[in-house]
Design an enzyme around this catalytic site. Structure first.
Site, PDB file in Angstrom:
ATOM      1  N   CYS A  71      -8.934   2.388 -43.658  1.00  0.00           N
ATOM      2  CA  CYS A  71      -9.426   1.942 -45.078  1.00  0.00           C
ATOM      3  C   CYS A  71     -10.273   2.898 -45.661  1.00  0.00           C
ATOM      4  CB  CYS A  71     -10.125   0.520 -44.852  1.00  0.00           C
ATOM      5  SG  CYS A  71     -10.667   0.061 -46.199  1.00  0.00           S
ATOM      6  N   CYS A  77     -18.310  -0.809 -45.683  1.00  0.00           N
ATOM      7  CA  CYS A  77     -17.991  -2.312 -45.879  1.00  0.00           C
ATOM      8  C   CYS A  77     -18.411  -3.348 -44.776  1.00  0.00           C
ATOM      9  CB  CYS A  77     -16.563  -2.462 -46.061  1.00  0.00           C
ATOM     10  SG  CYS A  77     -16.249  -4.194 -46.249  1.00  0.00           S
ATOM     11  N   CYS A  80     -15.745  -4.397 -41.720  1.00  0.00           N
ATOM     12  CA  CYS A  80     -15.111  -3.766 -40.482  1.00  0.00           C
ATOM     13  C   CYS A  80     -16.367  -2.876 -40.192  1.00  0.00           C
ATOM     14  CB  CYS A  80     -13.988  -2.948 -40.819  1.00  0.00           C
ATOM     15  SG  CYS A  80     -12.427  -4.067 -41.067  1.00  0.00           S
ATOM     16  N   CYS A 154      -7.800  -3.384 -48.703  1.00  0.00           N
ATOM     17  CA  CYS A 154      -8.432  -4.204 -47.625  1.00  0.00           C
ATOM     18  C   CYS A 154      -7.244  -4.402 -46.754  1.00  0.00           C
ATOM     19  CB  CYS A 154      -9.237  -5.256 -47.997  1.00  0.00           C
ATOM     20  SG  CYS A 154      -9.504  -6.350 -46.442  1.00  0.00           S
ATOM     21  N   GLN A 275      -8.474 -21.361 -37.240  1.00  0.00           N
ATOM     22  CA  GLN A 275      -8.904 -20.114 -36.537  1.00  0.00           C
ATOM     23  C   GLN A 275      -8.237 -19.022 -37.401  1.00  0.00           C
ATOM     24  OE1 GLN A 275     -10.469 -20.072 -33.706  1.00  0.00           O
ATOM     25  NE2 GLN A 275     -10.632 -22.160 -33.113  1.00  0.00           N
ATOM     26  N   TYR A 307     -15.360 -30.849 -32.338  1.00  0.00           N
ATOM     27  CA  TYR A 307     -15.434 -30.095 -33.208  1.00  0.00           C
ATOM     28  C   TYR A 307     -13.857 -29.675 -33.373  1.00  0.00           C
ATOM     29  CZ  TYR A 307     -20.460 -29.644 -31.819  1.00  0.00           C
ATOM     30  OH  TYR A 307     -21.694 -29.954 -31.373  1.00  0.00           O
ATOM     31  N   ASP A 372     -15.573 -26.799 -29.329  1.00  0.00           N
ATOM     32  CA  ASP A 372     -15.394 -25.445 -30.221  1.00  0.00           C
ATOM     33  C   ASP A 372     -16.424 -25.635 -31.305  1.00  0.00           C
ATOM     34  OD1 ASP A 372     -14.403 -23.190 -31.197  1.00  0.00           O
ATOM     35  OD2 ASP A 372     -12.362 -23.933 -31.913  1.00  0.00           O
ATOM     36  N   CYS A 399     -17.388 -19.057 -30.398  1.00  0.00           N
ATOM     37  CA  CYS A 399     -17.258 -17.625 -31.140  1.00  0.00           C
ATOM     38  C   CYS A 399     -18.524 -16.936 -31.231  1.00  0.00           C
ATOM     39  CB  CYS A 399     -16.887 -18.051 -32.464  1.00  0.00           C
ATOM     40  SG  CYS A 399     -17.712 -19.015 -33.404  1.00  0.00           S
ATOM     41  N   GLU A 433     -14.183 -13.814 -28.853  1.00  0.00           N
ATOM     42  CA  GLU A 433     -14.321 -15.458 -28.610  1.00  0.00           C
ATOM     43  C   GLU A 433     -14.426 -15.363 -27.202  1.00  0.00           C
ATOM     44  OE1 GLU A 433     -13.494 -17.105 -31.614  1.00  0.00           O
ATOM     45  OE2 GLU A 433     -13.471 -19.013 -30.623  1.00  0.00           O
TER      46      GLU A 433
HETATM   47  C1  SAM Z   1     -15.062 -23.105 -34.843  1.00  0.00           C
HETATM   48  S1  SAM Z   1     -14.489 -24.557 -35.524  1.00  0.00           S
HETATM   49  C2  SAM Z   1     -13.343 -25.316 -34.799  1.00  0.00           C
HETATM   50  C3  SAM Z   1     -12.325 -26.188 -35.144  1.00  0.00           C
HETATM   51  C4  SAM Z   1     -11.243 -26.182 -34.285  1.00  0.00           C
HETATM   52  N1  SAM Z   1     -11.450 -26.656 -33.103  1.00  0.00           N
HETATM   53  C5  SAM Z   1      -9.919 -25.260 -34.492  1.00  0.00           C
HETATM   54  O1  SAM Z   1      -9.649 -24.474 -33.554  1.00  0.00           O
HETATM   55  O2  SAM Z   1      -9.473 -24.930 -35.490  1.00  0.00           O
HETATM   56  C6  SAM Z   1     -16.015 -25.396 -35.536  1.00  0.00           C
HETATM   57  C7  SAM Z   1     -15.485 -26.637 -36.393  1.00  0.00           C
HETATM   58  O3  SAM Z   1     -16.853 -27.816 -36.277  1.00  0.00           O
HETATM   59  C8  SAM Z   1     -16.894 -28.460 -37.254  1.00  0.00           C
HETATM   60  N2  SAM Z   1     -18.423 -29.061 -37.249  1.00  0.00           N
HETATM   61  C9  SAM Z   1     -19.411 -28.035 -37.912  1.00  0.00           C
HETATM   62  N3  SAM Z   1     -20.498 -29.070 -37.419  1.00  0.00           N
HETATM   63  C10 SAM Z   1     -20.104 -30.228 -36.613  1.00  0.00           C
HETATM   64  C11 SAM Z   1     -20.858 -31.278 -36.162  1.00  0.00           C
HETATM   65  N4  SAM Z   1     -22.062 -31.449 -36.274  1.00  0.00           N
HETATM   66  N5  SAM Z   1     -19.996 -32.443 -35.580  1.00  0.00           N
HETATM   67  C12 SAM Z   1     -18.673 -32.247 -35.531  1.00  0.00           C
HETATM   68  N6  SAM Z   1     -17.929 -31.131 -36.297  1.00  0.00           N
HETATM   69  C13 SAM Z   1     -18.726 -29.999 -36.642  1.00  0.00           C
HETATM   70  C14 SAM Z   1     -16.635 -27.503 -38.531  1.00  0.00           C
HETATM   71  O4  SAM Z   1     -16.240 -28.283 -39.735  1.00  0.00           O
HETATM   72  C15 SAM Z   1     -15.411 -26.733 -37.928  1.00  0.00           C
HETATM   73  O5  SAM Z   1     -14.265 -27.624 -38.247  1.00  0.00           O
END
Ligand code: SAM
Length: 441
Positions: A71, A77, A80, A154, A275, A307, A372, A399, A433
């Site tokens: 790029c 930027c 990256c 990009c 993801q 999550y 997650d 992450c 990750e």
């Molecule tokens: C890193 S993402 C993971 C999503 C899912 N596990 C995936 O792999 O697609 C984190 C997720 O946590 C949600 N989130 C953020 N704060 C939260 C909370 N206090 N309670 C529950 N979920 C939450 C976000 O909306 C998001 O979808």
């Protein structure tokens, strides 16, 4: 030293933002786009928390790991910050960063190899390109929140995505659309969000503006249509610099994107998380599956997916348990998580819209909990509840290894770390990750 002064220094380390670090007059200094093994001449541009930040004027001793980036914006930027270094060295730097966090948590240097991403360009399935106050469309310079780059190329998404950005830029210019100004809080055009189903061939494009009708709407739809299966006009009426739309109007297609990973198909609403690296998301799901199987979890087990987003892990793991319960804050994601279960013939999963920290767990006794969380990590109440309720196993998908290390201070009271795997979902940047298996002591 004054701003604008020059200094020559050696880069001996990296920080979590991926900046090369060293000492100037025996005080901490850093510079983006440099890595250990280099010497640079830099211009002092900022002082923050005792660290002097320099902008490269010249690389006086380049690293042997410097390579020619694809790029033209690499080295400027924020998308990256490491594209000008060879991929093997990027992985080694990621390993160094993740192990540093693990050591800081008292866990030792556990990661021997970061699992590489097999594709180094076009691997992302989502980019949020912002509109700068001078009408640029692209990304920002790192560490400079109001300095925008007009990205005419990009390579993180597909070549067609770059063409769609060019169409959007032309539409702004031809119709004299006022760009959003994040200082004055004026203007109209704010973001173009592009999401690609790498395994479905779908592409969702959302044009995000402040309040008001889309000028030359028909022309914009016609020009973007060759590049989009779904087109949406999203409105962000707030002053916050976000691509999230409070109101959405579908201009073409269905109001979502579909992506397929690990033999399952997922519907993804425009504002919801998924993801961002499809190939590596598949590999990560495999790692998590192996941890669930390898740990000898009986098929009668209950898996709690905290999550859970649109149900990525819950649905991916549903064959391995009798019951899966997913919890997520984003109500739109939960609505489609239920549809995603149906779409994939999964009948043993249920999903609830709630904050993870609001759960009381009175009626639930999960055998495995997958967490997650977002980059900020677990809410302390969630970490405390896990330690109190003592599920046999936790699979923590992180992450942000720094917030994992912080959460470990609580989780480590009751759990031991059995396995840790690092995967590269984010080539050309410092993020990595981390997937860990925690077992009750
Ligand atoms: C890193 S993402 C993971 C999503 C899912 N596990 C995936 O792999 O697609 C984190 C997720 O946590 C949600 N989130 C953020 N704060 C939260 C909370 N206090 N309670 C529950 N979920 C939450 C976000 O909306 C998001 O979808």
């Amino acid at each position: 030293m004054k701003f604008g002064d020059h200094a020559t220094f050696e880069i001996t380390d990296i920080d979590r933002k991926g900046r090369g670090c060293g000492l100037v007059n025996e005080r901490p200094a850093c510079a983006y786009f440099t890595l250990p093994g280099e010497e640079i001449e830099g211009v002092l541009v900022k002082r923050q928390q005792g660290v002097k930040r320099f902008q490269i004027a010249r690389v006086t001793k380049p690293s042997p790991h410097r390579t020619t980036p694809r790029c033209a914006f690499a080295g400027k930027c924020g998308g990256c910050v490491w594209q000008q270094f060879d991929y093997g060295y990027q992985l080694e730097m990621k390993r160094r960063l993740v192990n540093r966090s693990l050591v800081s948590a008292g866990l030792g240097g556990l990661i021997i190899e970061v699992i590489p991403c097999p594709v180094l360009y076009g691997f992302r399935n989502r980019m949020d390109y912002c509109v700068g106050w001078r009408g640029e469309v692209g990304l920002k310079e790192p560490g400079r929140w109001n300095s925008y780059l007009d990205l005419t190329e990009c390579h993180l998404l597909s070549p067609d995505a770059t063409k769609a950005v060019a169409v959007f830029r032309d539409w702004m210019r031809d119709n004299k659309i006022e760009p959003w100004d994040g200082v004055k809080y004026t203007g109209y055009a704010r973001y173009i969000v592009i999401r690609e189903g790498k395994n479905t061939g779908e592409r969702l494009i959302m044009v995000v503006t402040s309040v008001g009708p889309l000028p030359a709407e028909k022309e914009l739809i016609a020009a973007l249509s060759p590049f989009a299966t779904t087109l949406i006009h999203g409105i962000n009426p707030t002053i916050t610099d976000l691509s999230v739309a409070a109101e959405m109007r579908v201009l073409k297609g269905e109001p979502f994107l579909r992506e397929a990973v690990g033999g399952k198909t997922f519907i993804i609403p425009p504002n919801s998380f998924f993801q961002t690296n499809t190939i590596m998301a598949g590999k990560m799901l495999e790692v998590v599956k192996q941890l669930v199987c390898g740990a000898g979890v009986n098929p009668a087990a209950m898996i709690l997916d905290l999550y859970c987003g649109v149900g990525f892990f819950g649905i991916g793991l549903a064959d391995l348990a009798e019951r899966v319960v997913g919890v997520e804050l984003d109500a739109a994601a939960i609505e489609v998580a239920e549809k995603n279960a149906e779409l994939n013939g999964v009948r043993n999963a249920e999903f609830h819209a709630a904050a993870a920290e609001s759960l009381s767990w009175e009626n639930e006794k999960p055998d495995v909990v997958v967490v997650d969380p977002p980059r900020s990590g677990l809410h302390p109440k969630v970490a405390r509840l896990l330690v109190e309720k003592k599920p046999e196993r936790i699979i923590y998908v992180s992450c942000n290894h720094d917030s994992f290390a912080r959460d470990w201070k609580i989780l480590g009271e009751a759990y031991q770390l059995k396995q840790a795997t690092a995967l590269d979902l984010f080539p050309h940047g410092p993020h990595v990750e981390l997937v860990t298996l925690l077992e009750l002591k």
